[in-house]
Design a protein around this motif. Structure first.
Motif, mmCIF file in Angstrom:
data_model
loop_
_atom_site.group_PDB
_atom_site.id
_atom_site.type_symbol
_atom_site.label_atom_id
_atom_site.label_comp_id
_atom_site.label_asym_id
_atom_site.label_seq_id
_atom_site.Cartn_x
_atom_site.Cartn_y
_atom_site.Cartn_z
ATOM 1 N N UNK A 127 0.707 -1.303 -0.105
ATOM 2 C CA UNK A 127 0.082 0.035 0.000
ATOM 3 C C UNK A 127 0.785 1.227 -0.044
ATOM 4 N N UNK A 128 2.116 1.203 -0.366
ATOM 5 C CA UNK A 128 2.887 2.354 -0.407
ATOM 6 C C UNK A 128 3.442 2.493 -1.833
ATOM 7 N N UNK A 129 3.433 3.610 -2.671
ATOM 8 C CA UNK A 129 3.903 3.820 -3.961
ATOM 9 C C UNK A 129 5.691 4.081 -3.735
ATOM 10 N N UNK A 130 5.870 4.267 -2.757
ATOM 11 C CA UNK A 130 7.404 4.665 -2.287
ATOM 12 C C UNK A 130 8.068 3.807 -1.590
ATOM 13 N N UNK A 131 7.590 2.285 -1.620
ATOM 14 C CA UNK A 131 8.256 1.322 -1.125
ATOM 15 C C UNK A 131 9.803 1.152 -1.526
#
Length: 495
Positions: free
Chosen positions: A336-340
């Motif tokens: 749930x994170x684009x910046x993983x």
RNA sequence: GGGUCGGUAGCUCAAUCGGUAGAGCAGUGGCCUUUUAAGCCAUUGGUUCCGGGUUCGAGUCCCGGCCGGCCUACCA
């Protein structure tokens, strides 16, 4: 049997019927006294069970004479006539045996037969009043005596340990098990047909290797006395098949056993069957087409369907074009994170904890991500999914993606929540390959195969390669619960 | 490797609170010439995984071991 019993006591014990082995041995002794030795008998068959049954048309009451042989698995004795059922390699067939047709003496002997005995039967086919095609016995012969009783007829054998340790009993009494192993054989046969039809050469490469490479797994080690040096059992087929690409066999495949000295589980057996195929002038996209066609063709031909039942869940649908998903997209979606991928390792570990998965903090950054894939995503990929653009660190044997140097030209095919088949655009640049190997040798169980690198330096054509765990393929094709149900003699602790 | 559940007749399974270990199938003897898990009558069969312990008494409780199932770990 208790060896301390006196011969007299043993004899009297054998007469009471409590020791079934003794009773059967006694029957055998008596037959030998009469000059009959079933272990020296044989029988000419004209048909197997299912063939014989199919000879009688729906509306026919009588059929031709047949001669079959098999193991007695049901025995219904009714005074002067009996029904028995025998099992052979194709299935089962019933026979009706009458005293007035085979003779009084023969019938007396017939009544002494036991469940499990092998017999031959000859006679014309007829249909009973309940409609079952049956052999009306004109002649029978015991051709091999069973000295031990079979497991119970109705429940079969359910004790797992006995099923695995005495597989022959499981196969005699459990129809589903017999069918599953027939299916496995047919699946492997169809795999071969598929590759032959595409002009692949089937080859055999060494199982005993001085360096076992091609995967990061611990090998079984052994010692070769004649050369006084240590060998390993192979853990993959890859490096030898690629040598064959160098040699000019530019479409090769092998189906064979590999050995990994790792744990046992529902999905792992230390020896398992691997398929690997390499096709020159192809790449991972070509392997995608090949892999999908392979599995579809095998399922259609071996099972007759592209829709597979699955216990406790939706069926697996193999038809149509299979889903493709990028590794990174799946990860980003799951966490749930684009910046993983920009997060530092500490933050990734934090998030992993939120997702309730255990991650060893000592792991490298990419390994943390891969743990997320394996523990959160993989088991959800029930329908066929090609996972692409996988981080380069995860596989040293594939080509780097041109547009994105952090990933490789690879897919992992997942079906039924497990990885079934990885495939690559194979790395054929010897310098890049050596560098990738050196990096792995430093940290993993990977051994450096110098001879393979020398081969690459002679030039390997560009190629796509694919590996497939046959046991796992059989698991979902046959809806098996456990890898041990797909391996005839799975590895167990010695009893 | 860790956790957890299990091991009772040849097979599939029972056995209440710790109180004589049972059934079905198979076997044995008998009846029965179209059965389908055939039926009916009679009947044999136990190192309750192994070894200790607690108890008047252990299949049952405790400890140790062996083997297995499941989960988990390791595992491209």
């Amino acid at each position: 049997m208790n060896k301390n019993l006196s011969p007299e006591k043993e004899k009297s014990k054998s007469l009471d019927g409590s020791d079934q082995v003794a009773v059967r041995k006694d029957k055998l002794d008596r037959m030998r006294e009469m000059g009959i030795d079933p272990f020296r008998s044989n029988w000419d068959q004209t048909h197997v069970s299912i063939e014989a049954v199919s000879l009688l048309q729906e509306d026919e009451e009588l059929g031709p004479e047949v001669s079959v042989a098999g193991r007695i698995i049901a025995f219904r004795l009714m005074g002067k006539a009996s029904f028995i059922k025998i099992l052979d390699r194709a299935g089962k067939i019933q026979s009706y045996v009458r005293k007035d047709e085979i003779g009084e003496d023969e019938y007396a002997l017939f009544k002494k037969l036991d469940l499990g005995d092998f017999i031959g039967i000859r006679g014309p086919l007829f249909r009973t009043k309940t409609g079952e095609v049956t052999i009306r016995a004109q002649e029978y012969r015991l051709v091999s005596k069973a000295l031990r009783p079979l497991p119970e007829k109705w429940h079969g054998l359910t004790d797992n340990e006995q099923i695995y340790r005495q597989r022959y009993l499981d196969l005699v009494v459990n129809d589903d098990s017999r069918e599953r192993f027939r299916a496995r054989s047919k699946i492997i046969r169809e795999i071969r047909e598929f590759f032959w039809s595409r002009d692949f050469l089937e080859v055999e490469t060494p199982m005993l290797q001085s360096v076992s490479g091609g995967a990061a797994a611990r090998p079984f080690r052994t010692h070769f006395n004649a050369l006084d040096c240590d060998f390993s059992m192979r853990i993959a087929l890859e490096l030898h098949l690629k040598r064959l690409l160098v040699g000019g066999f530019d479409r090769v495949f092998e189906v064979g056993r590999v050995f990994r000295n790792e744990g046992l589980s529902r999905r792992h057996n230390p020896e398992f069957t691997m398929l690997e195929a390499y096709q020159a002038y192809s790449d991972y996209r070509g392997m995608m087409e090949l892999t999908q066609s392979l599995i579809q063709q095998v399922a259609q031909n071996a099972l007759g369907s592209l829709t597979l039942d699955r216990t406790g869940g939706e069926p697996i649908e193999l038809s149509g074009k299979w889903r493709e998903a990028k590794y990174k997209d799946l990860i980003i979606d799951a966490v749930g994170r684009d910046d993983w991928f920009e997060l530092p390792k500490v933050a990734k570990l934090e998030k992993a904890k939120e997702l309730k998965i255990e991650v060893d903090p000592a792991l490298e950054d990419f390994e943390v991500t891969n743990d997320v894939f394996e523990k959160v995503i993989e088991h959800t990929l029930i329908q066929p999914t090609f996972v692409t653009h996988i981080p380069r660190e995860l596989c040293p044997l594939a080509k780097i993606t041109e547009a994105d140097s952090s990933t490789i030209d690879v897919f992992e095919l997942c079906i039924n929540g497990q990885e079934i088949a990885p495939a690559y655009s194979e790395q054929n640049d010897p310098a890049v390959q050596r560098e990738a190997f050196m990096k792995q040798v430093g940290e993993e169980t990977q051994e450096l195969d110098d001879d393979f690198l020398t081969a690459l330096e002679h030039g390997m054509p560009p190629a796509g390669g694919m590996g497939m765990g046959i046991d796992r393929l059989v698991i979902f094709l046959t809806n098996a619960a456990n890898i041990r149900d797909t391996i005839l003699f799975p590895t167990l602790r010695p009893s």
